[in-house]
Scaffold this motif. Sequence first.
Motif, PDB file in Angstrom:
ATOM      1  N   THR A 158       1.114   5.909  -4.470  1.00 34.41           N
ATOM      2  CA  THR A 158       0.672   7.279  -4.186  1.00 34.41           C
ATOM      3  C   THR A 158       0.213   8.005  -5.435  1.00 34.41           C
ATOM      4  OG1 THR A 158       2.984   7.967  -4.363  1.00 34.41           O
ATOM      5  CG2 THR A 158       2.139   7.490  -2.153  1.00 34.41           C
ATOM      6  N   GLY A 171      -4.652   7.229  -7.161  1.00 36.37           N
ATOM      7  CA  GLY A 171      -5.531   7.614  -6.065  1.00 36.37           C
ATOM      8  C   GLY A 171      -6.751   6.736  -5.962  1.00 36.37           C
ATOM      9  N   GLY A 172      -7.781   7.285  -5.448  1.00 34.17           N
ATOM     10  CA  GLY A 172      -9.019   6.575  -5.233  1.00 34.17           C
ATOM     11  C   GLY A 172      -9.480   6.774  -3.799  1.00 34.17           C
ATOM     12  N   LYS A 173     -10.726   7.107  -3.643  1.00 37.09           N
ATOM     13  CA  LYS A 173     -11.281   7.312  -2.313  1.00 37.09           C
ATOM     14  C   LYS A 173     -12.580   6.527  -2.180  1.00 37.09           C
ATOM     15  CE  LYS A 173      -9.408  12.003  -1.781  1.00 37.09           C
ATOM     16  NZ  LYS A 173      -9.728  13.435  -1.526  1.00 37.09           N
ATOM     17  N   PRO A 174     -12.873   6.053  -0.976  1.00 33.55           N
ATOM     18  CA  PRO A 174     -14.146   5.357  -0.789  1.00 33.55           C
ATOM     19  C   PRO A 174     -15.318   6.318  -0.893  1.00 33.55           C
ATOM     20  CG  PRO A 174     -13.064   5.690   1.319  1.00 33.55           C
ATOM     21  CD  PRO A 174     -12.085   6.126   0.268  1.00 33.55           C
ATOM     22  N   ARG A 229     -18.184   8.007   0.697  1.00 34.13           N
ATOM     23  CA  ARG A 229     -18.555   8.287   2.076  1.00 34.13           C
ATOM     24  C   ARG A 229     -19.889   9.030   2.126  1.00 34.13           C
ATOM     25  NH1 ARG A 229     -12.754   9.219   2.676  1.00 34.13           N
ATOM     26  NH2 ARG A 229     -11.913   7.792   4.260  1.00 34.13           N
ATOM     27  N   HIS A 232      -1.206  -0.664  -4.663  1.00 35.20           N
ATOM     28  CA  HIS A 232      -1.637   0.731  -4.618  1.00 35.20           C
ATOM     29  C   HIS A 232      -0.413   1.619  -4.439  1.00 35.20           C
ATOM     30  CE1 HIS A 232      -2.825   4.395  -2.330  1.00 35.20           C
ATOM     31  NE2 HIS A 232      -3.801   4.404  -3.201  1.00 35.20           N
ATOM     32  N   TRP A 247       0.837  -1.202   0.000  1.00 34.12           N
ATOM     33  CA  TRP A 247       0.000   0.000   0.000  1.00 34.12           C
ATOM     34  C   TRP A 247       0.873   1.254   0.000  1.00 34.12           C
ATOM     35  CZ3 TRP A 247      -5.300  -0.432  -0.187  1.00 34.12           C
ATOM     36  CH2 TRP A 247      -5.831  -1.686   0.084  1.00 34.12           C
ATOM     37  N   ASN A 248       0.361   2.328  -0.621  1.00 32.67           N
ATOM     38  CA  ASN A 248       0.982   3.660  -0.597  1.00 32.67           C
ATOM     39  C   ASN A 248       2.444   3.626  -1.018  1.00 32.67           C
ATOM     40  OD1 ASN A 248      -1.462   4.563   0.331  1.00 32.67           O
ATOM     41  ND2 ASN A 248      -0.800   4.853   2.445  1.00 32.67           N
ATOM     42  N   PRO A 285      -4.404   8.785  10.050  1.00 33.83           N
ATOM     43  CA  PRO A 285      -4.163   8.619   8.608  1.00 33.83           C
ATOM     44  C   PRO A 285      -3.988   7.149   8.267  1.00 33.83           C
ATOM     45  CG  PRO A 285      -2.166   9.352   9.709  1.00 33.83           C
ATOM     46  CD  PRO A 285      -3.263   9.402  10.743  1.00 33.83           C
ATOM     47  N   LEU A 286      -4.256   6.827   6.991  1.00 29.47           N
ATOM     48  CA  LEU A 286      -4.027   5.465   6.530  1.00 29.47           C
ATOM     49  C   LEU A 286      -2.540   5.155   6.594  1.00 29.47           C
ATOM     50  CD1 LEU A 286      -6.356   5.321   3.400  1.00 29.47           C
ATOM     51  CD2 LEU A 286      -6.735   4.243   5.627  1.00 29.47           C
TER      52      LEU A 286
END
Length: 291
Positions: free
Chosen positions: A254, A257-260, A262, A252, A240-241, A278-279
């Motif tokens: 940086t 991107g992509g956001k859930p 909400r 994944h 991740w990241n 933070p994640l």
Amino acid sequence: MTYCVGMRLNAGLVFLSDSRTNAGVDQVGTFRKQTVFEIPGDRMMVMMTAGNLSISQSIRQLVSELMDDAGHTIWTAPSVYDAARILGQAVRQVHERDARTLADFGIEFNVSIIFGGQVKGERCRLFQIYSAGNFIEAHDENTYFQIGEAKYGKPIIDRVVTPATSLDDAAKCALISMDSTLRSNVSVGLPLDLLVYEDNQLAVTHFVTIDDRNEYFQMIRRTWGDQLKSVFEGLEAPVWNAAPETPGTVLHSTSTGGKPVRVTPPASVPPPKVASPPLQTLSQQFHDGQQ
């Protein structure tokens, strides 16, 4: 409450069926769902059924006696296609006789059939027959049919079986497919009927009923499970990241991107007193735990 699979290969045919008919908490029923129509040297055909058991039994009894408009029966039909038409006619006759009465009791007319074999002078053929008596035939693009609880055992067949697959490999694949189904669905159960037919033999060439004492099937179950675990454990964990320049298989980075999605809390909900952390990447979590 069943699973059946039939395969049409260059080398012949493979048929595998379970025998469970119901699986209540205090009653488990079995009934063999595979039937052979055979005149050695002239024809060998196999029928496997799923759906309402009373309907399946009625069809099996009727098709062995039914005569079409040309005067042919399943025993004298000039091709497997003509035999499939007679079987479809039997399905429609049982529907005409029983469907309305079943519906009055809230029971759907539900049956599906895999039917295949060989008549002298033609190639092996395989059909799937539906509740309306209509049917489709297997070809090289789709060399197998499943009925009943098909979803659990489908992936392995899609990955392995082609028309060129040997009969032994196809039988092995069918057994793995069945094992996957047995592990995931209690409505499918032992014993199993496995029939393997070699092209142009015009008689059953290999048949076995498999119960929980069958050493080969137990080896399949044990070894396939162990090999799956071994392959799973050999796959890398997700990253991740990761930085954009990070080599390797990155889930994944940086730069991607992509956001859930909400849902905004209503105004009546007080804001949190502490901000969400933070994640973190898996490597960060590990590093923090070492501090």
